[in-house]
Design a protein around this motif. Structure first.
Motif, PDB file in Angstrom:
ATOM      1  N   UNK A  77       8.310   3.765  27.780  1.00 47.89           N
ATOM      2  CA  UNK A  77       8.581   2.505  27.086  1.00 47.89           C
ATOM      3  C   UNK A  77       7.627   2.363  25.902  1.00 47.89           C
ATOM      4  N   UNK A 115      25.660  -0.314  25.372  1.00 48.11           N
ATOM      5  CA  UNK A 115      25.635  -1.674  25.893  1.00 48.11           C
ATOM      6  C   UNK A 115      24.189  -2.170  25.935  1.00 48.11           C
ATOM      7  N   UNK A 116      23.259  -1.220  26.062  1.00 51.80           N
ATOM      8  CA  UNK A 116      21.863  -1.628  26.134  1.00 51.80           C
ATOM      9  C   UNK A 116      21.150  -1.289  24.818  1.00 51.80           C
ATOM     10  N   UNK A 179      12.983   8.735  32.168  1.00 51.79           N
ATOM     11  CA  UNK A 179      12.231   7.574  31.671  1.00 51.79           C
ATOM     12  C   UNK A 179      13.031   6.896  30.549  1.00 51.79           C
ATOM     13  N   UNK A 180      12.406   5.895  29.923  1.00 55.71           N
ATOM     14  CA  UNK A 180      13.075   5.190  28.823  1.00 55.71           C
ATOM     15  C   UNK A 180      13.334   6.102  27.629  1.00 55.71           C
ATOM     16  N   UNK A 339      20.042   5.120  45.456  1.00 63.79           N
ATOM     17  CA  UNK A 339      20.110   4.082  44.410  1.00 63.79           C
ATOM     18  C   UNK A 339      18.744   3.521  44.023  1.00 63.79           C
ATOM     19  N   UNK A 340      17.754   3.669  44.913  1.00 65.12           N
ATOM     20  CA  UNK A 340      16.443   3.076  44.636  1.00 65.12           C
ATOM     21  C   UNK A 340      15.452   4.059  44.014  1.00 65.12           C
ATOM     22  N   UNK A 342      14.694   4.956  40.882  1.00 65.76           N
ATOM     23  CA  UNK A 342      13.844   4.453  39.796  1.00 65.76           C
ATOM     24  C   UNK A 342      12.871   3.389  40.308  1.00 65.76           C
ATOM     25  N   UNK A 343      13.308   2.651  41.325  1.00 69.46           N
ATOM     26  CA  UNK A 343      12.440   1.617  41.900  1.00 69.46           C
ATOM     27  C   UNK A 343      11.236   2.283  42.578  1.00 69.46           C
TER      28      UNK A 343
ATOM     29  N   UNK B  30      13.980  -8.324  46.310  1.00 69.11           N
ATOM     30  CA  UNK B  30      13.886  -7.631  45.020  1.00 69.11           C
ATOM     31  C   UNK B  30      14.076  -8.677  43.918  1.00 69.11           C
ATOM     32  N   UNK B  98      19.161  -4.857  30.597  1.00 69.33           N
ATOM     33  CA  UNK B  98      19.612  -3.496  30.332  1.00 69.33           C
ATOM     34  C   UNK B  98      18.523  -2.432  30.474  1.00 69.33           C
ATOM     35  N   UNK B  99      17.298  -2.815  30.203  1.00 66.94           N
ATOM     36  CA  UNK B  99      16.245  -1.793  30.199  1.00 66.94           C
ATOM     37  C   UNK B  99      15.937  -1.319  31.626  1.00 66.94           C
ATOM     38  N   UNK B 100      15.799   0.002  31.789  1.00 63.64           N
ATOM     39  CA  UNK B 100      15.510   0.492  33.143  1.00 63.64           C
ATOM     40  C   UNK B 100      14.023   0.411  33.490  1.00 63.64           C
ATOM     41  N   UNK B 101      13.271  -0.348  32.666  1.00 59.56           N
ATOM     42  CA  UNK B 101      11.888  -0.622  33.077  1.00 59.56           C
ATOM     43  C   UNK B 101      11.789  -2.052  33.634  1.00 59.56           C
ATOM     44  N   UNK B 106      16.141  -1.950  38.105  1.00 57.03           N
ATOM     45  CA  UNK B 106      15.829  -0.863  39.044  1.00 57.03           C
ATOM     46  C   UNK B 106      15.787  -1.316  40.509  1.00 57.03           C
ATOM     47  N   UNK B 107      15.560  -2.623  40.747  1.00 58.74           N
ATOM     48  CA  UNK B 107      15.451  -3.102  42.132  1.00 58.74           C
ATOM     49  C   UNK B 107      16.619  -3.961  42.578  1.00 58.74           C
ATOM     50  N   UNK B 110      20.511  -2.183  42.384  1.00 55.66           N
ATOM     51  CA  UNK B 110      20.887  -1.283  43.482  1.00 55.66           C
ATOM     52  C   UNK B 110      20.879  -1.955  44.846  1.00 55.66           C
ATOM     53  N   UNK B 114      23.980  -2.047  47.404  1.00 52.84           N
ATOM     54  CA  UNK B 114      23.882  -1.554  48.788  1.00 52.84           C
ATOM     55  C   UNK B 114      24.280  -2.655  49.773  1.00 52.84           C
TER      56      UNK B 114
END
Lengths: 401, 141
Positions: A77, A115-116, A179-180, A339-340, A342-343, B30, B98-101, B106-107, B110, B114
């Protein structure tokens, strides 16, 4: 064999309680092994990519931005921090410097393509040594002003990318980093003026700093082999007028490696301990059911069924249960852990790169193999135990009870 | 009869708990991103999921209390569009950041997928069990 299999299947379906009692520990064990392998492999893949990405000895950032820059190295990021002078040329003339390259970040701008939001980076194709290892196909004729290199997660349309109403040719796509960085678009520095003008025209918000053109966000330095990095740093402090902070990507990498080793130890420990406990439970269940089935086995032997056929039946039943249980366990792994990904990476502060479909399939097969081997081992003694007593003794004992 | 009662208790409780799970996912388990001045997409998703979770939990409670099979079939069918919304709100209708940070991306996303998919499976199994009884009943007649 097929008829035997069908019979065994019928038996499994008929004995609900014993089937569920067997399937639960097998599924739990498979889930544990599959989940462990999945997380383990994804973390080490992320770490390998990180090692490749941290391809500089030193990284100079404006003063006070070291923490943000470390975040950028690990999670990709980018921040909006800028040098107000072109320090790249000064550094390139210093003694002991092997290669220098600079980048300029335009943080998170929305694009027509996606979209992002995407992160726009300007780089020097002539001096660059950071991007090239990540580009899947080589750029043959260099990169021009109307051309871009895109991150893994960006999908071009017919080889073109629309950004601020303008269309750009995509010359190369980068490999996945997890990553980003996967949502970045790379322009050559020569396109900076034009891109900023179009962005402003299209209503994108630019700070005063971003509007000034001769700026840099970071400068990456590789020193000559055997040359002391601190001597280069000394020269930087003397010759550069602008205050700066230094980040050592390779040091971050080694400290991350140590952290990852700790996580691996914990993960492997959990798999071994959990695996051992579940194998013991599995063995106990086999023993309990072996005892309860002694009468049945004795009757079959009296009716003339050979020991081999009975053993085959028991083994097939066991293999069926292991196969169903491990399949279910892996399915739950894909359902609840995948699915988790990245978390998990975010919580552990580690780069996490999930597996591809084929890799996951291989992990699935590997897990089923392990579970079936453990299941067979746990049932060895109970199967032998069933045949340990003569039929009439087994029947008499049952009768006495 | 005992088996039917057990099934009612097990599935009613499972649906009730899952409803609570849906409501608590974006708030406690989450949590979505903290909104300062500007409310982001994930804030609205959170509000919608709390409502959906409460509705699902209420249906779960009704499934526990009501004995009539036909009513339970109707209630289970009504669950399906609600469960679909649990997944569709964060993915298409309202979305998340939108950002995956971002933590919601991310939490929360998903986790809701689930939770929604678990509910779909539970509801379909329950419906199958309820209608299977119906088939057996018709056969016997």
């Amino acid at each position: 064999m097929w008829i035997e299999g069908k019979e065994v299947w019928k038996r499994i379906k008929r004995n609900h309680t014993s089937t569920i009692l067997f399937l639960l520990p097998i599924a739990l064990f498979s889930w544990l092994v599959f989940g462990g392998i999945l997380v383990d492999a994804s973390l080490s893949r992320g770490m390998k990519k990180l090692e490749q990405r941290l391809g500089a000895d030193m990284m100079l950032v404006p003063q006070g931005q070291a923490e943000q820059a470390e975040g950028f190295l690990l999670e990709g990021a980018r921040g909006s921090f800028y040098f107000h002078q072109n320090i790249e040329d000064v550094i390139s003339k210093m003694e002991g410097v092997q290669e220098v390259t600079a980048q300029f970040f335009l943080k998170s701008l929305s694009a027509d393509c996606c979209t992002s939001e995407v992160e726009i980076v300007f780089y020097h194709p002539e001096t660059d040594f950071l991007l090239q290892p990540w580009i899947e196909s080589q750029i043959k004729d260099g990169i021009k002003e109307n051309q871009v290199v895109i991150g893994y997660a960006i999908e071009p349309e017919n080889g073109k990318l629309r950004l601020f109403g303008q269309s750009y040719d995509v010359v190369a796509k980068m490999a996945e980093t997890g990553t980003s960085l996967d949502k970045s678009v790379y322009f050559p520095f020569s396109a900076l003026k034009e891109v900023l003008k179009t962005a402003k025209k299209k209503g994108a918000f630019l700070t005063d700093e971003q509007e000034k053109e001769a700026l840099l966000s970071t400068v990456y330095i590789n020193v000559l082999p055997g040359y002391d990095t601190s001597k280069v740093l000394e020269q930087c402090h003397k010759q550069l007028e602008e205050p700066f902070d230094v980040v050592y990507p390779r040091k971050i990498q080694s400290s991350m490696g140590e952290e990852l080793n700790g996580i691996y130890t914990l993960l492997h420990g959990m798999i071994w301990i959990g695996g051992a406990l579940l194998t013991a439970l599995f063995f106990l269940l086999h023993m309990i059911f072996a005892k309860s089935r002694m009468k049945e086995v004795a009757l079959l032997r009296i009716f003339g069924v050979t020991n081999g056929s009975i053993r085959n039946m028991l083994w097939t039943e066991n293999l069926f249960l292991c196969l169903i249980g491990s399949g279910l366990g892996c399915l739950f792994g894909v359902w609840f852990i995948y699915p988790f990904g990245h978390y998990i990476g975010m919580v552990l502060h580690m780069p996490y790169l999930g597996p591809s479909g084929l890799e996951m399939l291989l992990q699935w097969v590997y897990t089923i193999g392990i579970v079936m081997a453990v299941g067979c081992l746990a049932s060895l003694y109970p199967t032998w135990y069933v045949f340990g007593k003569e039929p009439y003794i087994a029947l008499r004992k049952e009768g006495e009870n | 009869m005992k088996l039917q009662q057990n099934i009612r208790w097990i599935f009613g409780s499972l649906i009730l708990l899952n409803g609570l799970l849906v409501a608590s996912t974006p708030t406690v388990l989450f949590p979505v991103c903290k909104s300062g001045g500007v409310r982001m997409a994930c804030y609205y998703t959170k509000q919608a999921e709390i409502g959906l979770g409460a509705a699902i939990a209420f249906i779960g409670l009704l499934l526990l209390l009501i004995q009539k099979r036909e009513i339970r079939i109707g209630l289970s069918l009504s669950l399906l569009p609600l469960v679909a919304l649990v997944i569709v709100y964060p993915t298409y209708l309202l979305g998340v950041c939108h950002s995956n940070s971002m933590s919601c991306h991310v939490g929360t996303l998903p986790a809701l997928k689930v939770a929604g998919s678990i509910l779909v499976v539970i509801t379909l199994i329950y419906l199958r069990l309820l209608t299977r009884k119906e088939e057996e009943h018709v056969d016997r007649r």
